[in-house]
Design a protein around this motif. Structure first.
Motif, PDB file in Angstrom:
ATOM      1  N   PRO A 258      -5.658   3.892  -3.182  1.00 17.84           N
ATOM      2  CA  PRO A 258      -4.457   3.141  -2.792  1.00 17.84           C
ATOM      3  C   PRO A 258      -4.115   3.271  -1.314  1.00 17.84           C
ATOM      4  O   PRO A 258      -3.719   2.290  -0.678  1.00 17.84           O
ATOM      5  N   ARG A 259      -4.289   4.465  -0.735  1.00 18.31           N
ATOM      6  CA  ARG A 259      -3.953   4.651   0.670  1.00 18.31           C
ATOM      7  C   ARG A 259      -4.856   3.796   1.561  1.00 18.31           C
ATOM      8  O   ARG A 259      -4.409   3.211   2.543  1.00 18.31           O
ATOM      9  N   ASP A 260      -6.149   3.704   1.202  1.00 14.85           N
ATOM     10  CA  ASP A 260      -7.063   2.889   2.007  1.00 14.85           C
ATOM     11  C   ASP A 260      -6.687   1.411   1.945  1.00 14.85           C
ATOM     12  O   ASP A 260      -6.689   0.715   2.973  1.00 14.85           O
ATOM     13  N   LEU A 261      -6.377   0.919   0.743  1.00 15.46           N
ATOM     14  CA  LEU A 261      -5.998  -0.483   0.620  1.00 15.46           C
ATOM     15  C   LEU A 261      -4.671  -0.749   1.307  1.00 15.46           C
ATOM     16  O   LEU A 261      -4.493  -1.779   1.985  1.00 15.46           O
ATOM     17  N   GLN A 262      -3.736   0.170   1.179  1.00 11.68           N
ATOM     18  CA  GLN A 262      -2.435   0.012   1.837  1.00 11.68           C
ATOM     19  C   GLN A 262      -2.601  -0.090   3.350  1.00 11.68           C
ATOM     20  O   GLN A 262      -2.049  -0.999   3.997  1.00 11.68           O
ATOM     21  N   LEU A 263      -3.377   0.818   3.932  1.00 15.91           N
ATOM     22  CA  LEU A 263      -3.570   0.818   5.369  1.00 15.91           C
ATOM     23  C   LEU A 263      -4.341  -0.418   5.831  1.00 15.91           C
ATOM     24  O   LEU A 263      -4.037  -0.990   6.885  1.00 15.91           O
ATOM     25  N   ALA A 264      -5.341  -0.835   5.046  1.00 16.61           N
ATOM     26  CA  ALA A 264      -6.110  -2.029   5.416  1.00 16.61           C
ATOM     27  C   ALA A 264      -5.230  -3.269   5.406  1.00 16.61           C
ATOM     28  O   ALA A 264      -5.357  -4.137   6.279  1.00 16.61           O
TER      29      ALA A 264
ATOM     30  N   LEU B  23       0.424   1.332  -4.411  1.00 15.23           N
ATOM     31  CA  LEU B  23       0.573   0.826  -3.045  1.00 15.23           C
ATOM     32  C   LEU B  23       1.971   1.000  -2.475  1.00 15.23           C
ATOM     33  O   LEU B  23       2.284   0.430  -1.429  1.00 15.23           O
ATOM     34  N   GLY B  24       2.805   1.744  -3.155  1.00 18.94           N
ATOM     35  CA  GLY B  24       4.156   1.954  -2.641  1.00 18.94           C
ATOM     36  C   GLY B  24       4.973   0.677  -2.684  1.00 18.94           C
ATOM     37  O   GLY B  24       5.070   0.021  -3.726  1.00 18.94           O
ATOM     38  N   ASP B  25       5.547   0.293  -1.539  1.00 23.00           N
ATOM     39  CA  ASP B  25       6.416  -0.887  -1.537  1.00 23.00           C
ATOM     40  C   ASP B  25       5.659  -2.177  -1.257  1.00 23.00           C
ATOM     41  O   ASP B  25       6.284  -3.234  -1.138  1.00 23.00           O
ATOM     42  N   LEU B  26       4.330  -2.138  -1.138  1.00 22.99           N
ATOM     43  CA  LEU B  26       3.551  -3.363  -0.980  1.00 22.99           C
ATOM     44  C   LEU B  26       3.331  -4.005  -2.351  1.00 22.99           C
ATOM     45  O   LEU B  26       2.844  -3.359  -3.277  1.00 22.99           O
ATOM     46  N   LYS B  27       3.692  -5.269  -2.465  1.00 20.57           N
ATOM     47  CA  LYS B  27       3.649  -5.943  -3.757  1.00 20.57           C
ATOM     48  C   LYS B  27       2.729  -7.161  -3.706  1.00 20.57           C
ATOM     49  O   LYS B  27       2.771  -7.932  -2.744  1.00 20.57           O
ATOM     50  N   LEU B  28       1.919  -7.315  -4.752  1.00 20.78           N
ATOM     51  CA  LEU B  28       1.065  -8.485  -4.880  1.00 20.78           C
ATOM     52  C   LEU B  28       1.936  -9.733  -4.966  1.00 20.78           C
ATOM     53  O   LEU B  28       2.872  -9.804  -5.742  1.00 20.78           O
ATOM     54  N   GLY B  29       1.612 -10.716  -4.156  1.00 21.13           N
ATOM     55  CA  GLY B  29       2.389 -11.952  -4.117  1.00 21.13           C
ATOM     56  C   GLY B  29       3.323 -11.976  -2.932  1.00 21.13           C
ATOM     57  O   GLY B  29       3.290 -12.903  -2.128  1.00 21.13           O
ATOM     58  N   ARG B  30       4.126 -10.958  -2.781  1.00 21.24           N
ATOM     59  CA  ARG B  30       5.071 -10.916  -1.650  1.00 21.24           C
ATOM     60  C   ARG B  30       4.381 -10.489  -0.357  1.00 21.24           C
ATOM     61  O   ARG B  30       4.602 -11.085   0.698  1.00 21.24           O
ATOM     62  N   ASP B  31       3.534  -9.454  -0.428  1.00 23.64           N
ATOM     63  CA  ASP B  31       2.941  -8.868   0.767  1.00 23.64           C
ATOM     64  C   ASP B  31       1.459  -9.176   0.944  1.00 23.64           C
ATOM     65  O   ASP B  31       0.939  -9.031   2.054  1.00 23.64           O
ATOM     66  N   PHE B  32       0.780  -9.568  -0.106  1.00 27.73           N
ATOM     67  CA  PHE B  32      -0.645  -9.880  -0.019  1.00 27.73           C
ATOM     68  C   PHE B  32      -1.073 -10.628  -1.260  1.00 27.73           C
ATOM     69  O   PHE B  32      -0.326 -10.713  -2.247  1.00 27.73           O
ATOM     70  N   ARG B  33      -2.280 -11.181  -1.215  1.00 32.47           N
ATOM     71  CA  ARG B  33      -2.876 -11.858  -2.358  1.00 32.47           C
ATOM     72  C   ARG B  33      -4.306 -11.373  -2.554  1.00 32.47           C
ATOM     73  O   ARG B  33      -4.878 -10.734  -1.660  1.00 32.47           O
ATOM     74  N   ILE B  34      -4.860 -11.686  -3.715  1.00 33.05           N
ATOM     75  CA  ILE B  34      -6.257 -11.352  -4.022  1.00 33.05           C
ATOM     76  C   ILE B  34      -6.955 -12.634  -4.464  1.00 33.05           C
ATOM     77  O   ILE B  34      -6.359 -13.452  -5.169  1.00 33.05           O
TER      78      ILE B  34
ATOM     79  N   LEU C 183      -9.101  -1.981  -9.563  1.00 31.45           N
ATOM     80  CA  LEU C 183      -8.262  -2.635  -8.553  1.00 31.45           C
ATOM     81  C   LEU C 183      -6.846  -2.828  -9.077  1.00 31.45           C
ATOM     82  O   LEU C 183      -5.869  -2.634  -8.348  1.00 31.45           O
ATOM     83  N   ALA C 184      -6.725  -3.190 -10.348  1.00 32.48           N
ATOM     84  CA  ALA C 184      -5.390  -3.323 -10.939  1.00 32.48           C
ATOM     85  C   ALA C 184      -4.655  -1.993 -10.914  1.00 32.48           C
ATOM     86  O   ALA C 184      -3.439  -1.942 -10.655  1.00 32.48           O
ATOM     87  N   ALA C 185      -5.371  -0.892 -11.160  1.00 33.92           N
ATOM     88  CA  ALA C 185      -4.753   0.435 -11.116  1.00 33.92           C
ATOM     89  C   ALA C 185      -4.377   0.815  -9.685  1.00 33.92           C
ATOM     90  O   ALA C 185      -3.325   1.438  -9.451  1.00 33.92           O
ATOM     91  N   THR C 186      -5.201   0.434  -8.728  1.00 33.96           N
ATOM     92  CA  THR C 186      -4.913   0.727  -7.321  1.00 33.96           C
ATOM     93  C   THR C 186      -3.631   0.046  -6.870  1.00 33.96           C
ATOM     94  O   THR C 186      -2.848   0.598  -6.098  1.00 33.96           O
ATOM     95  N   LEU C 187      -3.391  -1.175  -7.362  1.00 35.04           N
ATOM     96  CA  LEU C 187      -2.190  -1.911  -6.954  1.00 35.04           C
ATOM     97  C   LEU C 187      -0.921  -1.155  -7.316  1.00 35.04           C
ATOM     98  O   LEU C 187       0.096  -1.281  -6.626  1.00 35.04           O
TER      99      LEU C 187
ATOM    100  N   TYR D  15      -4.931  -9.760 -15.815  1.00 34.84           N
ATOM    101  CA  TYR D  15      -3.497 -10.010 -15.671  1.00 34.84           C
ATOM    102  C   TYR D  15      -2.683  -9.148 -16.628  1.00 34.84           C
ATOM    103  O   TYR D  15      -1.544  -8.779 -16.313  1.00 34.84           O
ATOM    104  N   ALA D  16      -3.263  -8.822 -17.772  1.00 40.59           N
ATOM    105  CA  ALA D  16      -2.545  -7.991 -18.740  1.00 40.59           C
ATOM    106  C   ALA D  16      -2.284  -6.587 -18.207  1.00 40.59           C
ATOM    107  O   ALA D  16      -1.383  -5.885 -18.693  1.00 40.59           O
ATOM    108  N   MET D  17      -3.042  -6.175 -17.193  1.00 42.98           N
ATOM    109  CA  MET D  17      -2.855  -4.846 -16.602  1.00 42.98           C
ATOM    110  C   MET D  17      -1.851  -4.864 -15.461  1.00 42.98           C
ATOM    111  O   MET D  17      -1.516  -3.815 -14.915  1.00 42.98           O
ATOM    112  N   LEU D  18      -1.389  -6.051 -15.071  1.00 39.72           N
ATOM    113  CA  LEU D  18      -0.436  -6.170 -13.966  1.00 39.72           C
ATOM    114  C   LEU D  18       0.964  -6.361 -14.530  1.00 39.72           C
ATOM    115  O   LEU D  18       1.561  -7.436 -14.451  1.00 39.72           O
TER     116      LEU D  18
END
Length: 280
Positions: free
Chosen positions: A199-205, A98-109, A91-95, A131-134
């Motif tokens: 990544p495309r599936d998560l981005q679209l979802a 995601l292009g211009d979608l950013k964890l925190g600004r555009d979504f959370r986990i 999941l960290a690698a998928t993030l 977190y070390a992978m982000l």
């Protein structure tokens, strides 16, 4: 009873445990598989007021993680030896894709342990390693908490999204590998399955859950949702070929019309003056 019949009966009794044991094992496996899985509840609301705690023991409500953006919910457990750490790593690698979608600004986990006896030390360890992978996310603990809770609250969340899991005799848990994408209001929008989500599936979802109101361009989001749709059989997003071809044809027609208009304007433009007649 003849000696030959006695010998035959004795042989059958010796083989009986070998014949019955596979059937027992198959029945147990079927029972386990029958108790784990996902009963999809699209549009269902998760109980946002349920209370949990973070690895430092601080109380956290599920609602605290909803700040006007979609939330990705994962149900795992921190003592899991192999699969759950692989899910976090993937999941960290998928993030990163995601292009211009950013964890925190555009979504959370939100990751919630399904083990009510979870160790805070293990939760802290899994969170720290993830977190070390982000590398590009500041204060990742704010946007991707690893939570723990008691059985009633855990089951309330799991039941609301239809995730069924089973605690086994050794203490491990059998559970499906699924991410539940929730709307900013806490309603189930989409389920994404597997150890690794594209990544495309998560981005679209995420774009779908936010109704296009995340990222840098809502127009680009609308185009994505127009060209792709979710395949309920394959459990992933696929290209909507007919819509894409329609868009391409309209674009070609528009460009052709523009070219014709330019040529027509050029043809109708003022002509160069001819030679003047001599005066007498």
């Amino acid at each position: 009873m003849t000696p030959a019949f006695r010998l035959l009966l004795f042989g059958v009794l010796l083989q009986l445990p070998l014949l019955v044991a596979p059937a027992w094992g198959h029945s147990t496996a079927d029972q386990v598989l029958g108790q784990i899985g996902v009963d999809e509840h699209p549009g269902a609301s998760v109980p946002l007021q349920t209370g949990f705690r973070d690895p430092q023991g601080r109380p956290v409500r599920l609602a605290d993680n909803f700040a006007g953006v979609p939330v990705v919910l994962s149900l795992n457990y921190y003592a899991c030896p192999t699969l759950c750490p692989l899910v976090f790593r993937n999941l960290a690698a998928t993030l990163a894709g995601l292009g211009d979608l950013k964890l925190g600004r555009d979504f959370r986990i939100v990751t919630l342990s399904i083990n009510p006896q979870e160790s805070a030390a293990l939760a802290h360890d899994k969170a720290t390693k993830t977190y070390a992978m982000l590398n590009e996310v500041r204060e990742p603990a704010r946007f991707w908490p690893f939570l723990m809770g008691n059985q009633r609250e855990i089951e309330a969340v799991a039941d609301s999204v239809g995730v069924r899991y089973l605690r086994q005799e050794g203490g491990d848990y059998a559970h499906p590998n699924v991410l539940v994408v929730l709307t900013p209001e806490g309603k189930v929008s989409r389920y994404l399955y597997g150890l690794e989500v594209r990544p495309r599936d998560l981005q679209l979802a995420l774009v779908e859950a936010a109704d296009g109101r995340i990222g840098s361009s809502q127009a680009a989001n609308r185009l994505l949702l127009y060209c792709f749709h979710y395949d309920p059989v394959g459990k992933k997003y696929v290209l909507f070929a007919s819509r894409l071809m329609s868009w391409v044809m309209l674009s070609v027609l528009a460009l052709t019309g523009l070219l014709i208009a330019l040529l027509w304007k050029q043809e109708r433009g003022p002509r160069a003056p001819g030679p003047s007649k001599p005066t007498t």
